[in-house]
Design a protein around this motif. Structure first.
Motif, PDB file in Angstrom:
ATOM      1  N   GLU A   1       0.815  -1.202   0.000  1.00  0.00           N
ATOM      2  CA  GLU A   1       0.000   0.000   0.000  1.00  0.00           C
ATOM      3  C   GLU A   1       0.851   1.255   0.000  1.00  0.00           C
ATOM      4  N   ASP A   2       0.537   2.169  -0.919  1.00  0.00           N
ATOM      5  CA  ASP A   2       1.213   3.457  -0.983  1.00  0.00           C
ATOM      6  C   ASP A   2       0.398   4.495  -0.229  1.00  0.00           C
ATOM      7  N   PRO A   3       1.033   5.576   0.196  1.00  0.00           N
ATOM      8  CA  PRO A   3       0.287   6.639   0.880  1.00  0.00           C
ATOM      9  C   PRO A   3      -0.735   7.271  -0.043  1.00  0.00           C
ATOM     10  N   ILE A   4      -1.806   7.776   0.544  1.00  0.00           N
ATOM     11  CA  ILE A   4      -2.790   8.542  -0.207  1.00  0.00           C
ATOM     12  C   ILE A   4      -2.368   9.997  -0.161  1.00  0.00           C
ATOM     13  N   THR A   5      -2.009  10.547  -1.307  1.00  0.00           N
ATOM     14  CA  THR A   5      -1.548  11.929  -1.363  1.00  0.00           C
ATOM     15  C   THR A   5      -2.412  12.819  -2.240  1.00  0.00           C
ATOM     16  N   THR A   6      -3.242  12.209  -3.088  1.00  0.00           N
ATOM     17  CA  THR A   6      -4.102  12.988  -3.981  1.00  0.00           C
ATOM     18  C   THR A   6      -5.488  12.354  -4.039  1.00  0.00           C
ATOM     19  N   SER A   7      -6.435  13.092  -4.578  1.00  0.00           N
ATOM     20  CA  SER A   7      -7.790  12.560  -4.757  1.00  0.00           C
ATOM     21  C   SER A   7      -7.767  11.383  -5.729  1.00  0.00           C
ATOM     22  N   ALA A   8      -6.865  11.443  -6.731  1.00  0.00           N
ATOM     23  CA  ALA A   8      -6.767  10.357  -7.709  1.00  0.00           C
ATOM     24  C   ALA A   8      -6.318   9.062  -7.044  1.00  0.00           C
ATOM     25  N   ASP A   9      -5.407   9.166  -6.062  1.00  0.00           N
ATOM     26  CA  ASP A   9      -4.972   7.980  -5.315  1.00  0.00           C
ATOM     27  C   ASP A   9      -6.166   7.310  -4.648  1.00  0.00           C
ATOM     28  N   PHE A  10      -6.990   8.124  -4.026  1.00  0.00           N
ATOM     29  CA  PHE A  10      -8.129   7.572  -3.302  1.00  0.00           C
ATOM     30  C   PHE A  10      -9.169   7.021  -4.270  1.00  0.00           C
ATOM     31  N   TYR A  11      -9.395   7.717  -5.367  1.00  0.00           N
ATOM     32  CA  TYR A  11     -10.352   7.245  -6.365  1.00  0.00           C
ATOM     33  C   TYR A  11      -9.936   5.874  -6.897  1.00  0.00           C
ATOM     34  N   ASP A  12      -8.658   5.719  -7.208  1.00  0.00           N
ATOM     35  CA  ASP A  12      -8.167   4.433  -7.719  1.00  0.00           C
ATOM     36  C   ASP A  12      -8.357   3.326  -6.689  1.00  0.00           C
ATOM     37  N   ARG A  13      -8.235   3.672  -5.417  1.00  0.00           N
ATOM     38  CA  ARG A  13      -8.372   2.665  -4.371  1.00  0.00           C
ATOM     39  C   ARG A  13      -9.811   2.217  -4.182  1.00  0.00           C
ATOM     40  N   MET A  14     -10.756   3.144  -4.346  1.00  0.00           N
ATOM     41  CA  MET A  14     -12.143   2.847  -3.986  1.00  0.00           C
ATOM     42  C   MET A  14     -13.106   2.701  -5.159  1.00  0.00           C
ATOM     43  N   LYS A  15     -12.670   2.998  -6.387  1.00  0.00           N
ATOM     44  CA  LYS A  15     -13.625   3.044  -7.492  1.00  0.00           C
ATOM     45  C   LYS A  15     -14.301   1.700  -7.742  1.00  0.00           C
ATOM     46  N   HIS A  16     -13.583   0.609  -7.556  1.00  0.00           N
ATOM     47  CA  HIS A  16     -14.183  -0.691  -7.825  1.00  0.00           C
ATOM     48  C   HIS A  16     -15.217  -1.057  -6.760  1.00  0.00           C
ATOM     49  N   HIS A  17     -15.086  -0.454  -5.584  1.00  0.00           N
ATOM     50  CA  HIS A  17     -16.099  -0.714  -4.564  1.00  0.00           C
ATOM     51  C   HIS A  17     -17.394   0.025  -4.881  1.00  0.00           C
ATOM     52  N   PHE A  18     -17.285   1.297  -5.238  1.00  0.00           N
ATOM     53  CA  PHE A  18     -18.477   2.118  -5.425  1.00  0.00           C
ATOM     54  C   PHE A  18     -19.177   1.871  -6.757  1.00  0.00           C
ATOM     55  N   MET A  19     -18.439   1.423  -7.767  1.00  0.00           N
ATOM     56  CA  MET A  19     -19.056   1.218  -9.068  1.00  0.00           C
ATOM     57  C   MET A  19     -20.190   0.198  -9.002  1.00  0.00           C
ATOM     58  N   TYR A  20     -21.245   0.490  -9.702  1.00  0.00           N
ATOM     59  CA  TYR A  20     -22.384  -0.395  -9.903  1.00  0.00           C
ATOM     60  C   TYR A  20     -23.344  -0.461  -8.710  1.00  0.00           C
ATOM     61  N   LEU A  21     -23.044   0.247  -7.623  1.00  0.00           N
ATOM     62  CA  LEU A  21     -23.983   0.245  -6.504  1.00  0.00           C
ATOM     63  C   LEU A  21     -25.232   1.031  -6.893  1.00  0.00           C
ATOM     64  N   ASN A  22     -26.407   0.529  -6.513  1.00  0.00           N
ATOM     65  CA  ASN A  22     -27.642   1.266  -6.787  1.00  0.00           C
ATOM     66  C   ASN A  22     -28.208   1.889  -5.514  1.00  0.00           C
ATOM     67  N   HIS A  23     -27.368   1.986  -4.495  1.00  0.00           N
ATOM     68  CA  HIS A  23     -27.739   2.678  -3.256  1.00  0.00           C
ATOM     69  C   HIS A  23     -26.524   3.464  -2.769  1.00  0.00           C
ATOM     70  N   GLU A  24     -26.758   4.425  -1.895  1.00  0.00           N
ATOM     71  CA  GLU A  24     -25.651   5.228  -1.379  1.00  0.00           C
ATOM     72  C   GLU A  24     -24.961   4.522  -0.212  1.00  0.00           C
ATOM     73  N   GLU A  25     -23.653   4.663  -0.152  1.00  0.00           N
ATOM     74  CA  GLU A  25     -22.858   4.211   0.987  1.00  0.00           C
ATOM     75  C   GLU A  25     -21.900   5.325   1.378  1.00  0.00           C
ATOM     76  N   PHE A  26     -21.663   5.461   2.670  1.00  0.00           N
ATOM     77  CA  PHE A  26     -20.739   6.479   3.175  1.00  0.00           C
ATOM     78  C   PHE A  26     -19.600   5.776   3.899  1.00  0.00           C
ATOM     79  N   TRP A  27     -18.381   6.013   3.410  1.00  0.00           N
ATOM     80  CA  TRP A  27     -17.183   5.394   3.973  1.00  0.00           C
ATOM     81  C   TRP A  27     -16.234   6.472   4.482  1.00  0.00           C
ATOM     82  N   VAL A  28     -15.464   6.108   5.511  1.00  0.00           N
ATOM     83  CA  VAL A  28     -14.407   6.989   6.003  1.00  0.00           C
ATOM     84  C   VAL A  28     -13.115   6.191   6.071  1.00  0.00           C
TER      85      VAL A  28
END
Length: 232
Positions: free
Chosen positions: A108-135
């Motif tokens: 795991e690399d540090p999260i330094t930009t929004s793109a880093d975080f997007y790459d980490r989480m995009k596969h989780h959020f894609m295709y969901l038909n309901h909202e989820e809130f993660w921290v």
């Protein structure tokens, strides 16, 4: 008695299984991969054609198929019963989990930009038909200490407990956090509720010298970063 069209009824050069063995799965079209899962077509329609008809009804996007329920697939597609629908959705879910798991094999690399975080989480959020809130709770070096699914909601909203977010931050001695949630509608514009939640969490964590590094809104087509828009 209705006779279904089997995989062996397809010309040998066009059989998805044989093509996969010879040239690998990447050589197959989406319809051909789906045909392997289904196994049989229906009277007068090959299994590959049946698969392509399903894709055509979903604009040739597997992501739209993933959002369907078993009942929807059965009701909307002649020739697809519960067994086929369950098998397909199970395969798609397994693929999603494999993508998620692949992240654990890479240091795991540090999260330094929004793109880093997007790459980490995009596969989780894609295709969901309901909202989820993660921290995501980060250490001083920007590495993730803990990730928490704070809430799951409806197609347009989810509740957020600021006290719970703060508790987790204190429990793991986080230096900063990244807030994230998705908009199933595809709208990237933050709502007034999104703004209010962001301010409330910032105010609560500021008391303990914990920074909100970013709040990112996901859709299947991209993301919105509060940090990138200088809103933190």
């Amino acid at each position: 008695m209705t006779q279904t069209q089997l995989m062996r009824d397809i010309d040998a050069n066009d059989r998805p299984r044989e093509k996969a063995i010879k040239d690998g799965f990447k050589s197959l079209t989406d319809a051909e991969v789906m045909a392997i899962i289904f196994g049989t077509g229906m009277k007068g329609i090959s299994v590959v054609d049946l698969s392509q008809k399903l894709l055509d009804k979903n604009q040739n996007h597997l992501s739209l198929v993933t959002r369907k329920s078993v009942k929807q697939l059965v009701d909307e597609n002649k020739g697809i019963g519960e067994v086929k629908a369950i098998s397909l959705l199970a395969a798609l879910e397994l693929g999603r989990r494999a993508t998620e798991d692949a992240k654990n094999l890479v240091k795991e690399d540090p999260i330094t930009t929004s793109a880093d975080f997007y790459d980490r989480m995009k596969h989780h959020f894609m295709y969901l038909n309901h909202e989820e809130f993660w921290v995501f709770y980060l250490d001083r070096g920007g590495r993730v200490i803990k990730e928490v699914n704070i809430s799951k909601g409806s197609t347009y909203a989810t509740s957020v407990d600021v006290k719970l977010i703060t508790k987790y931050a204190l429990d793991c001695c986080a230096s900063s956090v990244v807030l994230s949630h998705n908009h199933p509608s595809g709208n990237l514009r933050p709502s007034s509720e999104d703004d209010s939640i962001t301010r409330s969490v910032m105010d609560a964590l500021r008391l303990f010298n914990i920074r909100v590094f970013d709040h990112i809104i996901f859709t299947d087509g991209g993301y919105y970063s509060y940090s990138d828009h200088s809103r933190l």
